[in-house]
Scaffold this active site. Structure first.
Site, PDB file in Angstrom:
ATOM      1  N   TYR A 160      -2.004 -19.975 -40.016  1.00 14.22           N
ATOM      2  CA  TYR A 160      -1.807 -18.697 -39.282  1.00 14.22           C
ATOM      3  C   TYR A 160      -2.805 -17.717 -39.608  1.00 14.22           C
ATOM      4  CZ  TYR A 160       0.030 -13.941 -38.397  1.00 14.22           C
ATOM      5  OH  TYR A 160      -0.200 -12.337 -37.992  1.00 14.22           O
ATOM      6  N   THR A 203      -3.772  -8.404 -38.780  1.00 15.11           N
ATOM      7  CA  THR A 203      -2.841  -8.547 -39.981  1.00 15.11           C
ATOM      8  C   THR A 203      -3.577  -8.429 -41.339  1.00 15.11           C
ATOM      9  OG1 THR A 203      -1.322  -9.990 -41.117  1.00 15.11           O
ATOM     10  CG2 THR A 203      -2.902 -11.296 -39.864  1.00 15.11           C
ATOM     11  N   LYS A 219      -6.075 -15.794 -37.355  1.00 11.66           N
ATOM     12  CA  LYS A 219      -6.191 -14.634 -37.231  1.00 11.66           C
ATOM     13  C   LYS A 219      -7.441 -14.141 -37.598  1.00 11.66           C
ATOM     14  CE  LYS A 219      -3.689 -11.735 -35.738  1.00 11.66           C
ATOM     15  NZ  LYS A 219      -3.403 -11.388 -34.487  1.00 11.66           N
TER      16      LYS A 219
HETATM   17  P1  NAD Z   1       5.523 -12.218 -31.775  1.00 11.14           P
HETATM   18  O1  NAD Z   1       5.400 -13.651 -32.086  1.00 11.14           O
HETATM   19  O2  NAD Z   1       6.775 -11.290 -31.961  1.00 11.14           O
HETATM   20  O3  NAD Z   1       4.989 -11.899 -30.204  1.00 11.14           O
HETATM   21  C1  NAD Z   1       3.856 -12.454 -29.750  1.00 11.14           C
HETATM   22  C2  NAD Z   1       3.805 -12.313 -28.275  1.00 11.14           C
HETATM   23  O4  NAD Z   1       2.769 -12.986 -27.744  1.00 11.14           O
HETATM   24  C3  NAD Z   1       5.038 -13.152 -27.481  1.00 11.14           C
HETATM   25  O5  NAD Z   1       5.612 -12.381 -26.502  1.00 11.14           O
HETATM   26  C4  NAD Z   1       4.309 -14.453 -26.953  1.00 11.14           C
HETATM   27  O6  NAD Z   1       5.112 -14.957 -25.745  1.00 11.14           O
HETATM   28  C5  NAD Z   1       3.135 -13.984 -26.622  1.00 11.14           C
HETATM   29  N1  NAD Z   1       1.780 -14.960 -26.601  1.00 11.14           N
HETATM   30  C6  NAD Z   1       1.769 -15.834 -27.369  1.00 11.14           C
HETATM   31  N2  NAD Z   1       0.756 -16.545 -27.198  1.00 11.14           N
HETATM   32  C7  NAD Z   1       0.309 -16.062 -25.769  1.00 11.14           C
HETATM   33  C8  NAD Z   1      -0.865 -16.307 -24.851  1.00 11.14           C
HETATM   34  N3  NAD Z   1      -1.601 -17.584 -25.024  1.00 11.14           N
HETATM   35  N4  NAD Z   1      -0.882 -15.357 -23.983  1.00 11.14           N
HETATM   36  C9  NAD Z   1      -0.174 -14.398 -23.718  1.00 11.14           C
HETATM   37  N5  NAD Z   1       0.716 -14.058 -24.667  1.00 11.14           N
HETATM   38  C10 NAD Z   1       1.013 -15.029 -25.545  1.00 11.14           C
HETATM   39  O7  NAD Z   1       4.447 -11.478 -32.559  1.00 11.14           O
HETATM   40  P2  NAD Z   1       4.409  -9.866 -33.273  1.00 11.14           P
HETATM   41  O8  NAD Z   1       5.113  -9.845 -34.329  1.00 11.14           O
HETATM   42  O9  NAD Z   1       4.779  -8.888 -32.029  1.00 11.14           O
HETATM   43  O10 NAD Z   1       2.796  -9.731 -33.483  1.00 11.14           O
HETATM   44  C11 NAD Z   1       2.038  -9.392 -32.523  1.00 11.14           C
HETATM   45  C12 NAD Z   1       0.589  -9.213 -33.119  1.00 11.14           C
HETATM   46  O11 NAD Z   1       0.474  -8.514 -34.182  1.00 11.14           O
HETATM   47  C13 NAD Z   1      -0.115 -10.483 -33.539  1.00 11.14           C
HETATM   48  O12 NAD Z   1      -1.236 -10.711 -33.249  1.00 11.14           O
HETATM   49  C14 NAD Z   1       0.421 -10.569 -34.911  1.00 11.14           C
HETATM   50  O13 NAD Z   1      -0.797 -11.414 -35.556  1.00 11.14           O
HETATM   51  C15 NAD Z   1       0.130  -9.144 -35.380  1.00 11.14           C
HETATM   52  N6  NAD Z   1       0.545  -8.714 -36.736  1.00 11.14           N
HETATM   53  C16 NAD Z   1       2.057  -9.094 -36.832  1.00 11.14           C
HETATM   54  C17 NAD Z   1       2.914  -8.372 -38.047  1.00 11.14           C
HETATM   55  C18 NAD Z   1       4.038  -8.653 -37.973  1.00 11.14           C
HETATM   56  O14 NAD Z   1       4.651  -8.443 -39.269  1.00 11.14           O
HETATM   57  N7  NAD Z   1       4.905  -9.056 -37.132  1.00 11.14           N
HETATM   58  C19 NAD Z   1       1.979  -7.746 -38.785  1.00 11.14           C
HETATM   59  C20 NAD Z   1       0.563  -7.274 -38.617  1.00 11.14           C
HETATM   60  C21 NAD Z   1      -0.030  -8.053 -37.419  1.00 11.14           C
HETATM   61  O1  DAU Z   2       1.791  -9.199 -43.276  1.00 10.04           O
HETATM   62  C1  DAU Z   2       1.768  -9.459 -41.796  1.00 10.04           C
HETATM   63  C2  DAU Z   2       2.458 -10.500 -41.450  1.00 10.04           C
HETATM   64  O2  DAU Z   2       3.909 -10.476 -41.693  1.00 10.04           O
HETATM   65  C3  DAU Z   2       2.312 -10.821 -39.962  1.00 10.04           C
HETATM   66  O3  DAU Z   2       0.928 -11.167 -40.050  1.00 10.04           O
HETATM   67  C4  DAU Z   2       3.037 -12.045 -39.455  1.00 10.04           C
HETATM   68  O4  DAU Z   2       2.813 -12.477 -38.218  1.00 10.04           O
HETATM   69  C5  DAU Z   2       4.362 -11.965 -39.678  1.00 10.04           C
HETATM   70  O5  DAU Z   2       5.330 -12.880 -39.399  1.00 10.04           O
HETATM   71  C6  DAU Z   2       4.582 -11.450 -41.338  1.00 10.04           C
HETATM   72  O6  DAU Z   2       4.408 -12.751 -41.920  1.00 10.04           O
HETATM   73  P1  DAU Z   2       5.350 -13.087 -43.209  1.00 10.04           P
HETATM   74  O7  DAU Z   2       5.088 -14.387 -43.638  1.00 10.04           O
HETATM   75  O8  DAU Z   2       5.047 -12.129 -44.270  1.00 10.04           O
HETATM   76  O9  DAU Z   2       6.746 -12.671 -42.709  1.00 10.04           O
HETATM   77  P2  DAU Z   2       8.214 -13.680 -42.733  1.00 10.04           P
HETATM   78  O10 DAU Z   2       9.043 -12.723 -41.978  1.00 10.04           O
HETATM   79  O11 DAU Z   2       7.811 -14.752 -42.316  1.00 10.04           O
HETATM   80  O12 DAU Z   2       8.492 -13.615 -44.255  1.00 10.04           O
HETATM   81  C7  DAU Z   2       8.414 -12.472 -45.145  1.00 10.04           C
HETATM   82  C8  DAU Z   2       8.609 -13.051 -46.677  1.00 10.04           C
HETATM   83  O13 DAU Z   2       9.939 -13.638 -46.668  1.00 10.04           O
HETATM   84  C9  DAU Z   2       7.538 -14.106 -47.012  1.00 10.04           C
HETATM   85  O14 DAU Z   2       7.256 -13.757 -48.364  1.00 10.04           O
HETATM   86  C10 DAU Z   2       8.427 -15.231 -46.713  1.00 10.04           C
HETATM   87  C11 DAU Z   2       9.992 -14.956 -46.907  1.00 10.04           C
HETATM   88  N1  DAU Z   2      10.836 -15.658 -46.198  1.00 10.04           N
HETATM   89  C12 DAU Z   2      10.672 -15.690 -45.117  1.00 10.04           C
HETATM   90  C13 DAU Z   2      11.960 -16.531 -44.585  1.00 10.04           C
HETATM   91  C14 DAU Z   2      11.634 -16.621 -42.865  1.00 10.04           C
HETATM   92  C15 DAU Z   2      12.011 -16.150 -47.150  1.00 10.04           C
HETATM   93  O15 DAU Z   2      11.986 -15.971 -48.402  1.00 10.04           O
HETATM   94  N2  DAU Z   2      13.009 -16.777 -46.551  1.00 10.04           N
HETATM   95  C16 DAU Z   2      12.799 -16.906 -45.093  1.00 10.04           C
HETATM   96  O16 DAU Z   2      13.949 -17.689 -44.486  1.00 10.04           O
END
Ligand code: NAD
Ligand code: DAU
Length: 353
Positions: free
Chosen positions: A159, A133, A163
């Site tokens: 978090y 991330t 990571k």
């Molecule tokens: P998510 O929380 O939607 O999904 C995570 C998945 O991992 C779930 O299905 C969960 O059951 C599984 N999991 C958790 N612990 C586990 C374990 N010990 N063994 C096997 N499976 C396990 O997350 P996401 O948003 O899909 O993110 C996926 C990856 O991408 C993560 O590594 C996150 O850090 C990274 N990432 C996410 C974002 C974002 O915006 N969501 C951005 C950049 C990077």
């Molecule tokens: O930047 C990459 C990351 O983006 C990933 O590594 C994380 O797994 C992913 O969850 C995401 O993290 P953020 O904290 O940026 O995402 P989130 O959707 O939780 O929040 C986005 C922005 O919105 C952040 O500035 C917090 C704000 N927020 C979030 C929630 C849930 C609000 O203002 N209100 C809310 O209720």
């Protein structure tokens, strides 16, 4: 040929699995622990695909991972599995250390032992890709340049720290043991199958349920949004053509304040599903207590992946967010399946008061 993909019942891992199974005949071995964030219904579109095998288990179960590696002899491992929600890491960091640090460590060890037994030719073809991330780089002021791959790691939340730790393990396994690794650092994703505790799906679902739309602090925090399918295409490009040991930043050059994002969703909903009383969804917006240690701005400099691998996002924020809102309107049954009593408890705890 096959690829072992972890975290496939979650948001981004499932997009990768769906995309790869649609694009080729290569087998995908899915490993997911099915935590609160992972749900089998997210994989329904590919559950009957003969090239897809789903295994319920943890990346921290080294014996299970070793067994899967020995049995299916994958040419690559792509690790999406993680605890991914910053707010949850503030309430309970331990699960983040357990999965993101210890889990990644055990996964790496199983992969190293497997890789060391391969022939030289197979070893040179093998890849381990760590999905990371932009949050590992910390926060930016309004004037600073977007995060490049050379930026220093300065994680601010539990978090992000977990990571960053896993990225360092991956780097060390390459440097010390020669494991052929790649790391990607992506900005905020949005799109279908996003668990409705994150900003975009939470706001869409709350709006449809006539609930408050919570914006933390002043809502001027900036995130750089990328449509999930653009992210998973980028990951595949890096897996196939990335340089060993390198990291690639992935982002869509789509910086938006949280306020802008929430107002945009409200405007699209006003058009696609007008409220019965004729009022605007934006009247539900509520400014709430800020997230502790809230990073002010993330932005990705994506020139390396664009220049070296020719990857570019296909969606703009305008096209991607409209598709996303429409997807949630059409798939409320999925939302009902993944939001249970534990989910409601989480909302109570996080938004109390
Ligand atoms: P998510 O929380 O939607 O999904 C995570 C998945 O991992 C779930 O299905 C969960 O059951 C599984 N999991 C958790 N612990 C586990 C374990 N010990 N063994 C096997 N499976 C396990 O997350 P996401 O948003 O899909 O993110 C996926 C990856 O991408 C993560 O590594 C996150 O850090 C990274 N990432 C996410 C974002 C974002 O915006 N969501 C951005 C950049 C990077
Ligand atoms: O930047 C990459 C990351 O983006 C990933 O590594 C994380 O797994 C992913 O969850 C995401 O993290 P953020 O904290 O940026 O995402 P989130 O959707 O939780 O929040 C986005 C922005 O919105 C952040 O500035 C917090 C704000 N927020 C979030 C929630 C849930 C609000 O203002 N209100 C809310 O209720």
């Amino acid at each position: 040929m096959s690829i072992l993909v972890t975290g496939t019942a979650g948001f981004i891992g499932s997009s990768f699995a769906r995309q790869r199974l649609a694009a080729s005949n290569e087998k995908i071995i899915s490993l997911d622990a099915l935590t609160y964030a992972g749900h089998p219904s997210t994989l329904l579109p590919v559950m009957d695909n003969p090239n897809h095998l789903f295994v319920h288990g943890s990346i921290g179960d080294k014996a299970l991972v070793a067994k899967l590696l020995a049995e299916y002899k994958p040419r690559a491992v792509v690790n999406f599995a993680a605890e991914s929600h910053v707010d949850r890491s503030i309430h309970g960091p331990e699960a983040f250390i357990e999965t993101n640090v210890l889990g990644t460590f055990r996964l790496l060890e199983a992969v190293r032992e497997y890789w060391q037994e391969l022939t030289r030719e197979e070893q040179s073809q093998f890849r381990y890709l760590q999905v990371s991330t932009d949050e590992v780089y910390g926060t930016l002021s309004r004037e600073e340049a977007p995060f490049a791959e050379t930026n220093r790691y300065e994680p601010n939340s539990p978090y992000a720290a977990s990571k960053a730790a896993s990225d360092h393990l991956v780097r060390a396994w390459h440097h010390t043991y020669g494991l052929p690794v790649l790391t990607t650092n992506c900005s905020n994703n949005y799109g279908p199958y996003h668990f409705p505790e994150k900003l975009i799906p939470l706001v869409i679902m709350n709006a449809l349920a006539d609930k408050k739309l919570p914006i933390y602090g002043d809502g001027q925090q900036v995130r750089d949004w990328l449509y999930v399918e653009d992210h998973t295409r980028a990951i595949y490009e890096v897996l196939e053509r990335g340089q060993l040991g390198e990291t690639y930043n992935i982002g869509g050059w789509n910086e938006k304040t949280n306020r802008e994002v929430v107002y945009t969703i409200c405007t699209i909903l006003d058009e696609l599903k007008p409220r019965e009383d004729g009022s605007c969804y934006s009247r539900l917006i509520t400014f709430v207590k800020d997230r502790p240690g809230h990073d002010r701005r993330y932005a990705i400099d994506a020139r390396k992946i664009e220049g070296e691998l020719g990857w570019k996002p296909q969606e703009t924020f305008d096209t991607g967010i409209r598709k996303t809102v429409q997807w949630y309107l059409d798939n409320q049954a999925w939302v009902r399946l993944v939001t249970d009593a534990a989910y409601r408890e989480w909302l109570e705890k996080q938004y109390a008061g």
